[in-house]
Design a protein around this motif. Structure first.
Motif, short mmCIF file in Angstrom:
data_model
loop_
_atom_site.label_atom_id
_atom_site.label_comp_id
_atom_site.label_asym_id
_atom_site.label_seq_id
_atom_site.Cartn_x
_atom_site.Cartn_y
_atom_site.Cartn_z
N UNK A 17 10.32 -3.88 -4.98
CA UNK A 17 10.61 -2.49 -5.32
C UNK A 17 11.79 -2.39 -6.28
N UNK A 18 12.84 -3.18 -6.00
CA UNK A 18 14.02 -3.18 -6.89
C UNK A 18 13.66 -3.71 -8.27
N UNK A 19 12.86 -4.76 -8.30
CA UNK A 19 12.45 -5.34 -9.58
C UNK A 19 11.65 -4.32 -10.39
N UNK A 20 10.69 -3.68 -9.75
CA UNK A 20 9.86 -2.71 -10.46
C UNK A 20 10.68 -1.53 -10.94
N UNK A 21 11.63 -1.08 -10.11
CA UNK A 21 12.50 0.04 -10.51
C UNK A 21 13.32 -0.35 -11.74
N UNK A 22 13.84 -1.58 -11.76
CA UNK A 22 14.62 -2.04 -12.91
C UNK A 22 13.74 -2.13 -14.16
N UNK A 23 12.54 -2.66 -14.00
CA UNK A 23 11.62 -2.74 -15.13
C UNK A 23 11.29 -1.35 -15.67
N UNK A 24 11.03 -0.42 -14.77
CA UNK A 24 10.67 0.95 -15.21
C UNK A 24 11.84 1.62 -15.91
N UNK A 25 13.05 1.30 -15.47
CA UNK A 25 14.24 1.85 -16.11
C UNK A 25 14.32 1.37 -17.55
N UNK A 26 13.96 0.11 -17.78
CA UNK A 26 14.10 -0.51 -19.09
C UNK A 26 12.84 -0.38 -19.95
N UNK A 27 11.68 -0.20 -19.30
CA UNK A 27 10.41 -0.15 -20.01
C UNK A 27 9.56 0.95 -19.38
N UNK A 28 9.68 2.14 -19.92
CA UNK A 28 9.06 3.34 -19.34
C UNK A 28 7.54 3.29 -19.26
N UNK A 29 6.89 2.50 -20.12
CA UNK A 29 5.43 2.46 -20.14
C UNK A 29 4.83 1.55 -19.05
N UNK A 30 5.65 0.99 -18.22
CA UNK A 30 5.20 0.06 -17.19
C UNK A 30 4.33 0.77 -16.16
N UNK A 31 3.21 0.17 -15.80
CA UNK A 31 2.38 0.66 -14.70
C UNK A 31 2.89 -0.01 -13.42
N UNK A 32 3.51 0.74 -12.52
CA UNK A 32 4.11 0.12 -11.33
C UNK A 32 3.09 -0.57 -10.42
N UNK A 33 1.87 -0.08 -10.37
CA UNK A 33 0.86 -0.73 -9.54
C UNK A 33 0.50 -2.11 -10.09
N UNK A 34 0.31 -2.16 -11.40
CA UNK A 34 0.00 -3.45 -12.03
C UNK A 34 1.17 -4.41 -11.83
N UNK A 35 2.37 -3.93 -12.06
CA UNK A 35 3.55 -4.80 -11.91
C UNK A 35 3.72 -5.28 -10.48
N UNK A 36 3.42 -4.44 -9.51
CA UNK A 36 3.53 -4.86 -8.12
C UNK A 36 2.56 -6.00 -7.81
N UNK A 37 1.33 -5.86 -8.27
CA UNK A 37 0.33 -6.91 -8.04
C UNK A 37 0.75 -8.21 -8.72
N UNK A 38 1.08 -8.13 -9.99
CA UNK A 38 1.41 -9.33 -10.75
C UNK A 38 2.68 -10.00 -10.21
N UNK A 39 3.69 -9.22 -9.94
CA UNK A 39 4.94 -9.79 -9.42
C UNK A 39 4.75 -10.39 -8.03
N UNK A 40 3.97 -9.73 -7.19
CA UNK A 40 3.70 -10.28 -5.86
C UNK A 40 2.94 -11.59 -5.96
N UNK A 41 1.95 -11.66 -6.86
CA UNK A 41 1.20 -12.91 -7.04
C UNK A 41 2.11 -14.03 -7.54
N UNK A 42 3.00 -13.72 -8.49
CA UNK A 42 3.91 -14.74 -9.01
C UNK A 42 4.84 -15.26 -7.92
#
Length: 186
Positions: A17-42
């Motif tokens: 959640x913290x990682x996605x929030x930081x990414x969204x702060x820096x990159x507004x076009x981020x899809x949080x659902x996609x990022x959650x899946x990809x980050x969790x898999x990594x």
């Protein structure tokens, strides 16, 4: 003599959640659902590799050696492949594969002999000891994997397997040359 202060502890990895929030702060076009899946898999992949590495270490082999044993077993009886084919399957350079085979042969996990039909060709074959190490690693992995998925029902396991397989196929179609380690990463 004054005590030397202990260094500050290294901060823990941020939560997803913290990682996605930081990414969204820096990159507004981020899809949080996609990022959650990809980050969790990594993260899952990284942590599973560490767990498997600890298990294989108790058997006296490395993850790298485990990969060679697995490739030979997947080839089927009599569990033989040429070094070039092994290198290709594992995404390694021939030199790296030769080094790995040298080490494994000295440990009695594989043999390396000239092909009796083509004296130029070398054949790497799984030994009895190598197969026993592979079987023991599989036993350990099975216990770990069952524990990993214990909170999922059989239906959820099936659905997760199907979904991840679809994602994997998409990656394989988009990156057909990325089966092993990428040569273009230098």
């Amino acid at each position: 003599m004054p005590d030397t202060p202990e260094p500050a502890p290294t901060p823990a990895e941020p939560s997803l959640e913290e990682q996605i929030a930081a990414y969204r702060r820096e990159f507004r076009d981020l899809d949080p659902q996609v990022e959650q899946v990809v980050s969790a898999l990594q993260r899952l992949n990284r942590r599973m590799n560490v767990a498997y590495g600890r298990q294989t270490a108790t058997l006296g082999i490395s993850n790298a050696e485990w990969e060679v044993l697995k490739a030979l077993v997947l080839a089927g009886a009599p569990y033989r492949l040429g070094p070039g084919e092994l290198a290709k399957r594992l995404g390694l350079t021939p030199a790296a594969m030769t080094h790995r085979i040298d080490r494994m042969a000295s440990e009695g996990l594989v043999t390396r002999e000239r092909d009796e039909h083509n004296r130029v060709r070398v054949i790497v074959e799984l030994t009895h000891e190598g197969r026993e190490k592979w079987l023991e690693a599989m036993r350990m992995a099975s216990v770990f994997e069952e524990e990993l998925l214990q909170d999922l029902s059989p239906q959820e396991r099936g659905m997760l397997g199907q979904v991840l397989t679809r994602v994997l196929r998409r990656v394989e179609e988009a990156q057909p040359d990325a089966g092993g380690r990428l040569n273009d990463l230098g």
